[in-house]
Design a protein around this motif. Structure first.
Motif, PDB file in Angstrom:
ATOM      1  N   MET A   1       0.977  -0.626  -0.546  1.00 53.81           N
ATOM      2  CA  MET A   1       0.262  -0.337   0.112  1.00 53.81           C
ATOM      3  C   MET A   1       1.016   1.083   0.504  1.00 53.81           C
ATOM      4  O   MET A   1       1.315   0.966   0.830  1.00 53.81           O
ATOM      5  CB  MET A   1      -1.121   0.221   0.974  1.00 53.81           C
ATOM      6  N   LEU A   2       0.423   2.286  -0.429  1.00 50.90           N
ATOM      7  CA  LEU A   2       0.933   3.653  -0.100  1.00 50.90           C
ATOM      8  C   LEU A   2       0.265   3.878   0.254  1.00 50.90           C
ATOM      9  O   LEU A   2      -0.703   4.392  -0.257  1.00 50.90           O
ATOM     10  CB  LEU A   2       1.255   4.140  -2.326  1.00 50.90           C
ATOM     11  N   ILE A   3       0.785   5.341   0.585  1.00 50.95           N
ATOM     12  CA  ILE A   3       0.399   6.023   1.591  1.00 50.95           C
ATOM     13  C   ILE A   3       0.148   7.564   1.901  1.00 50.95           C
ATOM     14  O   ILE A   3       1.625   7.277   1.891  1.00 50.95           O
ATOM     15  CB  ILE A   3      -0.241   5.411   2.898  1.00 50.95           C
ATOM     16  N   ARG A   4      -0.019   8.938   1.265  1.00 56.05           N
ATOM     17  CA  ARG A   4       0.464  10.305   1.768  1.00 56.05           C
ATOM     18  C   ARG A   4      -0.613  10.649   2.791  1.00 56.05           C
ATOM     19  O   ARG A   4      -1.843  10.806   1.794  1.00 56.05           O
ATOM     20  CB  ARG A   4       0.309  10.271  -0.456  1.00 56.05           C
ATOM     21  N   ILE A   5      -0.172  11.705   3.367  1.00 53.72           N
ATOM     22  CA  ILE A   5      -0.946  12.489   3.595  1.00 53.72           C
ATOM     23  C   ILE A   5      -1.045  13.759   2.549  1.00 53.72           C
ATOM     24  O   ILE A   5      -0.073  14.309   2.574  1.00 53.72           O
ATOM     25  CB  ILE A   5      -0.151  12.855   5.092  1.00 53.72           C
ATOM     26  N   LEU A   6      -1.989  14.114   2.553  1.00 49.68           N
ATOM     27  CA  LEU A   6      -2.624  15.066   2.042  1.00 49.68           C
ATOM     28  C   LEU A   6      -2.804  16.604   2.593  1.00 49.68           C
ATOM     29  O   LEU A   6      -2.334  17.123   2.357  1.00 49.68           O
ATOM     30  CB  LEU A   6      -3.745  15.258   1.024  1.00 49.68           C
ATOM     31  N   GLY A   7      -2.830  16.415   3.924  1.00 45.07           N
ATOM     32  CA  GLY A   7      -2.836  17.313   5.522  1.00 45.07           C
ATOM     33  C   GLY A   7      -2.794  16.498   6.068  1.00 45.07           C
ATOM     34  O   GLY A   7      -3.768  16.035   6.500  1.00 45.07           O
ATOM     35  N   ALA A   8      -2.532  17.723   6.983  1.00 43.77           N
ATOM     36  CA  ALA A   8      -1.399  17.622   8.372  1.00 43.77           C
ATOM     37  C   ALA A   8      -2.602  17.681   9.202  1.00 43.77           C
ATOM     38  O   ALA A   8      -2.082  17.863  11.142  1.00 43.77           O
ATOM     39  CB  ALA A   8       0.046  16.353   8.566  1.00 43.77           C
ATOM     40  N   ALA A   9      -3.064  18.910   8.733  1.00 39.37           N
ATOM     41  CA  ALA A   9      -3.423  19.960  10.255  1.00 39.37           C
ATOM     42  C   ALA A   9      -4.739  19.891  10.452  1.00 39.37           C
ATOM     43  O   ALA A   9      -5.336  19.047  10.161  1.00 39.37           O
ATOM     44  CB  ALA A   9      -3.434  21.318   9.359  1.00 39.37           C
ATOM     45  N   ALA A  10      -4.827  20.117  11.650  1.00 41.05           N
ATOM     46  CA  ALA A  10      -6.183  19.836  11.688  1.00 41.05           C
ATOM     47  C   ALA A  10      -7.372  20.982  11.237  1.00 41.05           C
ATOM     48  O   ALA A  10      -6.881  22.462  10.500  1.00 41.05           O
ATOM     49  CB  ALA A  10      -6.921  20.410  13.550  1.00 41.05           C
ATOM     50  N   GLY A  11      -9.002  21.265  11.584  1.00 41.11           N
ATOM     51  CA  GLY A  11      -9.956  22.243  10.643  1.00 41.11           C
ATOM     52  C   GLY A  11      -9.712  23.649  11.527  1.00 41.11           C
ATOM     53  O   GLY A  11      -7.988  23.943  11.980  1.00 41.11           O
ATOM     54  N   GLY A  12      -9.249  24.599  10.244  1.00 40.61           N
ATOM     55  CA  GLY A  12      -8.389  25.825  10.483  1.00 40.61           C
ATOM     56  C   GLY A  12      -7.142  25.722   9.636  1.00 40.61           C
ATOM     57  O   GLY A  12      -6.980  26.654   8.650  1.00 40.61           O
ATOM     58  N   GLY A  13      -6.416  24.724   9.418  1.00 39.75           N
ATOM     59  CA  GLY A  13      -5.122  24.256   8.405  1.00 39.75           C
ATOM     60  C   GLY A  13      -3.952  25.702   9.182  1.00 39.75           C
ATOM     61  O   GLY A  13      -4.547  25.709  10.816  1.00 39.75           O
TER      62      GLY A  13
END
Ligand code: MLT
Ligand code: MN
Ligand code: ZN
Length: 310
Positions: A1-13
């Motif tokens: 499997m390939l996994i990529r974090i597209l976004g690591a921030a919570a709501g608001g960024g």
């Protein structure tokens, strides 16, 4: 499997548009040790061609443009997308608003608990995803679902399970004693497996506490992406940002006797990565003592573009 974090921030960024807290000001100023992060989403692929999104953040358009594997293929016909399905772990804005970026009559499948699918059904704006083109399928909690999208099987199987947590902020009703109207299925975690290789990992971006059932489930796991919203329960209050604790928002903290570092200690999880990190969290500063303590405890702090192969 390939996994990529597209976004690591919570709501608001990170930075958040209207925030000039210490972290947001420092990342905006380009200070060393800080990097911006978009809102919470992961992409997973069993074959490197077909992709499944785990949550769809408001930043999804930018995330797709930053990830060549997720863009339309030059040789795929006039309209095409490698995104075959999206799996939602809750009704929070940072988890579902990105669906609106996926309009334009592209077939794919949306998976969610009955609670989250009801929220989509109640909000007619989501009908821009024409129901005759974009199928919505319920994830039954506690049982494994083979994830299908346009063109068939993605090679991924997902088991959704309820985790301690809360209904989305904009759906809260009633009293604290009723957890603001939260019901089973408002906060779920996912076990993602690729039967062909026998590999799996867990994704739990929102979680209020690690109860015995969740601890048992995550025991000896090879890889867990976990709720890293706040470092300390009252950090938003202490920083003057908001009057709410992490617990009030349905999020466990990283530090402290009740925190996730302590709770994971006996669980023998091989790789642990924080995601859904709020902009107030001191671990976002690569050089902070809190970041050092987090890494010393065996945790990684997720960032956009982080790639993992299992
Ligand atoms: C949360 O994770 O608690 C929510 O995303 C908060 C929000 O909707 O602002
Ligand atoms: Mn959130
Ligand atoms: Zn901030």
């Amino acid at each position: 499997m390939l996994i990529r974090i597209l976004g690591a921030a919570a709501g608001g960024g990170f930075p958040q548009w209207n925030c000039s807290c210490r972290n947001c000001a420092d990342v905006r100023a380009g200070k060393l040790g800080f990097r911006a992060r978009t809102q919470c989403s992961l992409a997973v692929s069993a074959n490197g061609i077909d992709w499944v999104l785990l949550n769809t953040a408001p930043d999804l358009r930018q995330q797709i443009n930053d990830t060549p594997e997720l863009g339309a293929r030059a040789d795929g016909g006039l309209r095409n997308s490698p995104i075959k399905a999206a799996v939602l772990t809750g009704g929070d804005v940072d988890f579902i608003a990105g669906l609106l970026n996926l309009r334009e009559l592209q077939p794919f499948t949306v998976y969610g608990s009955s609670r989250v699918l009801a929220t989509l059904a109640d909000n007619s704006v989501f009908n821009v995803l024409d129901p005759s083109v974009v199928e919505r399928r319920e994830l039954n909690l506690g049982s494994a679902t083979a994830i299908h999208g346009a063109g068939g099987d993605t090679g991924l199987v997902i088991e959704a399970f309820a985790v301690p947590g809360k209904i989305a902020l904009y759906l809260e009703s009633g009293a604290a004693s009723d957890n603001y109207g939260s019901r089973e299925g408002d906060a779920i975690g996912l076990k993602i497996s690729a039967p062909e290789t026998g590999k799996h990992f867990f994704y739990v971006p929102g979680c209020a506490t690690l109860d015995a059932e969740l601890a048992e489930r995550l025991k000896d796991a090879p890889l867990v992406f976990f709720d890293g919203t706040l470092y300390t329960d009252d950090e938003m209050i202490r920083q003057g940002l908001m009057k709410k604790t992490g617990q009030r928002m349905g999020h466990i903290s990283i530090s402290g006797a009740e925190g996730s570092i302590t709770a994971f200690e006996p669980l023998n999880v091989a790789r642990k990565i924080y995601v859904h990190i709020n902009n107030s969290n001191p671990v976002l500063d690569d050089n902070s003592p809190e970041r050092r303590a987090t890494e010393a405890a065996g945790w990684e702090v997720g960032y956009d573009g982080m790639e993992i192969r299992v």
